[in-house]
Write a protein that holds these residues in place. Structure first.
Motif, mmCIF file in Angstrom:
data_model
loop_
_atom_site.group_PDB
_atom_site.id
_atom_site.type_symbol
_atom_site.label_atom_id
_atom_site.label_comp_id
_atom_site.label_asym_id
_atom_site.label_seq_id
_atom_site.Cartn_x
_atom_site.Cartn_y
_atom_site.Cartn_z
ATOM 1 N N SER A 2 0.822 -1.210 0.000
ATOM 2 C CA SER A 2 0.000 0.000 0.000
ATOM 3 C C SER A 2 0.856 1.261 0.000
ATOM 4 C CB SER A 2 -0.940 0.015 1.205
ATOM 5 O OG SER A 2 -1.890 -1.023 1.092
ATOM 6 N N LEU A 50 -5.431 3.025 -0.480
ATOM 7 C CA LEU A 50 -6.459 3.111 0.560
ATOM 8 C C LEU A 50 -6.930 1.740 1.047
ATOM 9 C CD1 LEU A 50 -8.584 6.097 -0.754
ATOM 10 C CD2 LEU A 50 -7.133 6.039 1.284
ATOM 11 N N ILE A 53 -4.129 1.595 3.972
ATOM 12 C CA ILE A 53 -3.714 2.774 4.730
ATOM 13 C C ILE A 53 -4.955 3.589 5.056
ATOM 14 C CG2 ILE A 53 -2.310 4.888 4.685
ATOM 15 C CD1 ILE A 53 -0.523 3.495 2.597
ATOM 16 N N PRO A 54 -5.084 4.090 6.289
ATOM 17 C CA PRO A 54 -6.248 4.909 6.637
ATOM 18 C C PRO A 54 -6.365 6.143 5.731
ATOM 19 C CG PRO A 54 -5.008 4.324 8.614
ATOM 20 C CD PRO A 54 -4.181 3.881 7.438
ATOM 21 N N LEU A 55 -7.580 6.546 5.455
ATOM 22 C CA LEU A 55 -7.864 7.648 4.542
ATOM 23 C C LEU A 55 -7.103 8.922 4.903
ATOM 24 C CD1 LEU A 55 -9.447 9.006 2.240
ATOM 25 C CD2 LEU A 55 -11.287 9.421 3.899
ATOM 26 N N THR A 57 -4.403 9.460 6.693
ATOM 27 C CA THR A 57 -2.958 9.314 6.512
ATOM 28 C C THR A 57 -2.610 9.298 5.030
ATOM 29 O OG1 THR A 57 -2.750 8.077 8.578
ATOM 30 C CG2 THR A 57 -0.959 7.833 6.984
ATOM 31 N N SER A 104 2.524 5.083 11.415
ATOM 32 C CA SER A 104 1.421 4.254 10.876
ATOM 33 C C SER A 104 1.704 2.780 11.067
ATOM 34 C CB SER A 104 1.241 4.542 9.386
ATOM 35 O OG SER A 104 0.723 5.843 9.212
#
Length: 104
Positions: A2, A50, A53-55, A57, A104
């Motif tokens: 990601s 996405l 990985i969180p939106l 971030t 993260s």
């Protein structure tokens, strides 16, 4: 994987913003087409990023890479000013991007 997609999305964002400048308000066909291709690919890579990985971030890193890379291209290719404070804040932006990856 990601994070690789996200890095590619950011680099492609630099490509589409550079083409946007070179297109001269979409009056030049080749840079205009480049803008379209780079923009679509950038959003595709962001969408893939996405998945892991969180939106918040992902968006912050994507825009950070794009903003920093575009500013560097502006200085290097288009003769934008490169004052001390501007370069300092670009370094802070790079540090913030790295920091988001680390936490993260």
């Amino acid at each position: 994987m990601s994070w690789i997609y996200l890095l590619l999305a950011g680099v492609l964002e630099v490509g589409f913003t550079t083409c946007l400048k070179m297109s001269e308000s979409f009056t030049k066909p080749l840079p205009s087409a480049g803008f379209l291709v780079f923009a679509i690919l950038s959003f595709v890579m962001l969408t893939k990023a996405l998945e892991g990985i969180p939106l918040g971030t992902a968006y912050a890193v994507w825009t950070g890479i794009g903003a920093c890379g575009t500013a560097i291209i502006g200085i290097w290719i288009f003769g934008d000013p490169a004052g001390t404070l501007r370069l300092l804040f670009l370094l802070l932006l790079i540090g913030s991007i790295i920091g988001l990856k680390v936490v993260s």
